[in-house]
Design a protein around this motif. Structure first.
Motif, short mmCIF file in Angstrom:
data_model
loop_
_atom_site.label_atom_id
_atom_site.label_comp_id
_atom_site.label_asym_id
_atom_site.label_seq_id
_atom_site.Cartn_x
_atom_site.Cartn_y
_atom_site.Cartn_z
N ALA A 1 25.21 34.84 58.47
CA ALA A 1 24.95 33.41 58.23
C ALA A 1 26.24 32.59 58.32
O ALA A 1 26.26 31.51 58.91
CB ALA A 1 24.31 33.23 56.87
N VAL A 2 27.33 33.11 57.74
CA VAL A 2 28.61 32.38 57.79
C VAL A 2 29.10 32.26 59.22
O VAL A 2 29.48 31.17 59.68
CB VAL A 2 29.68 33.08 56.90
CG1 VAL A 2 31.06 32.49 57.14
CG2 VAL A 2 29.32 32.98 55.44
N ASN A 3 29.10 33.37 59.96
CA ASN A 3 29.63 33.37 61.33
C ASN A 3 28.79 32.53 62.28
O ASN A 3 29.32 31.97 63.24
CB ASN A 3 29.76 34.80 61.85
CG ASN A 3 30.88 35.55 61.18
OD1 ASN A 3 31.84 34.96 60.69
ND2 ASN A 3 30.76 36.86 61.14
N ARG A 4 27.51 32.43 62.03
CA ARG A 4 26.67 31.63 62.91
C ARG A 4 26.62 30.14 62.50
O ARG A 4 26.03 29.33 63.20
CB ARG A 4 25.27 32.21 62.97
CG ARG A 4 25.26 33.59 63.58
CD ARG A 4 23.99 33.92 64.27
NE ARG A 4 23.99 35.27 64.78
CZ ARG A 4 24.46 35.62 65.97
NH1 ARG A 4 24.98 34.72 66.76
NH2 ARG A 4 24.42 36.88 66.36
N SER A 5 27.23 29.79 61.39
CA SER A 5 27.25 28.40 60.92
C SER A 5 28.54 27.69 61.32
O SER A 5 28.92 26.71 60.69
CB SER A 5 27.10 28.36 59.40
OG SER A 5 25.88 28.91 59.00
N GLU B 1 29.43 40.81 61.57
CA GLU B 1 28.02 40.51 61.86
C GLU B 1 27.87 39.05 62.31
O GLU B 1 28.29 38.14 61.62
CB GLU B 1 27.16 40.75 60.62
CG GLU B 1 27.08 42.17 60.18
CD GLU B 1 28.28 42.64 59.37
OE1 GLU B 1 28.41 43.85 59.17
OE2 GLU B 1 29.10 41.80 58.94
N GLY B 2 27.28 38.85 63.48
CA GLY B 2 27.03 37.51 63.99
C GLY B 2 28.26 36.79 64.51
O GLY B 2 28.23 35.59 64.73
N SER B 3 29.34 37.52 64.74
CA SER B 3 30.59 36.87 65.14
C SER B 3 30.68 36.58 66.64
O SER B 3 31.59 35.88 67.06
CB SER B 3 31.78 37.72 64.73
OG SER B 3 31.75 38.95 65.43
N ASP B 4 29.75 37.09 67.42
CA ASP B 4 29.84 36.90 68.87
C ASP B 4 29.82 35.43 69.26
O ASP B 4 30.59 35.00 70.12
CB ASP B 4 28.72 37.66 69.59
CG ASP B 4 27.34 37.36 69.02
OD1 ASP B 4 27.25 36.85 67.88
OD2 ASP B 4 26.35 37.64 69.72
#
Length: 191
Positions: A69-73, A106-109
């Protein structure tokens, strides 16, 4: 008429000297492979809104869903102009730019993709030991960061530290004592 040509000839000489100096610096920095590292959270970016968004969803701090959630925000975050311009100035001089992000992967791409123009390397490290090993192994000439732990790791690795001031509105909970380690700081980097 000769005054006009002399004026433009002087400008051409000045431009040639500046372009030659830039070309020399760019070539030397590129050939030697100098690198500069910048912390992402409270360094290049005011990332408090992304952390608040993950907290609002009620996710457990440090869990894979939380980091996703943090990386995608990242769209909620705002870049900090002075550190960002400093990184681009170094890149224009041929220095490769690395971004250090103390987060889970996680989700850092999508976060990495949004910084691909500036960042030649993007490191997601969960521990300070990982950061230290990367700083020690590569040829970094500068580490710019807001956290005390980043400044400590840079000093241990023999890299020149530069303190980035964090925003007074930041909610991140890391040790932050500017000047404690007698490091230089980047003026106006807290905005």
């Amino acid at each position: 008429m000769s005054g006009f040509f002399m004026k433009w000839l002087g400008r051409l000489k000045t431009f040639s000297m500046v372009a030659g100096a830039w070309g020399f610096l760019f070539s030397v920095n590129s050939l030697i492979g100098f690198q500069a590292a910048f912390e992402y959270d409270d360094g290049l970016s005011f990332s408090t809104p992304a952390f608040k968004a993950a907290e609002k969803d009620g996710l457990e701090q440090g869990s894979p869903d939380y980091w996703n959630a943090v990386n995608r925000s990242y769209a909620y975050e705002s870049l900090k102009p002075v550190p960002w311009l400093t990184a681009w100035a170094l890149k224009a001089l041929g220095v490769k730019i690395a971004v250090f992000c103390d987060r889970g992967s996680e989700g850092s791409d999508s976060l990495e993709a949004s910084w691909r123009r500036l960042a030649d390397y993007f490191f997601l490290n969960k521990t300070e030991n990982e950061k230290y090993r990367i700083l020690e192994k590569r040829r970094f000439i500068l580490y710019a960061g807001a956290s005390d732990s980043g400044i400590i790791q840079a000093r241990k690795a023999g890299v020149h530290p530069l303190r980035l001031l964090r925003s007074p509105r930041s909610v991140l909970t890391y040790d932050y004592h500017p000047g404690k380690f007698k490091e230089r700081y980047l003026p106006l980097s807290g905005f």
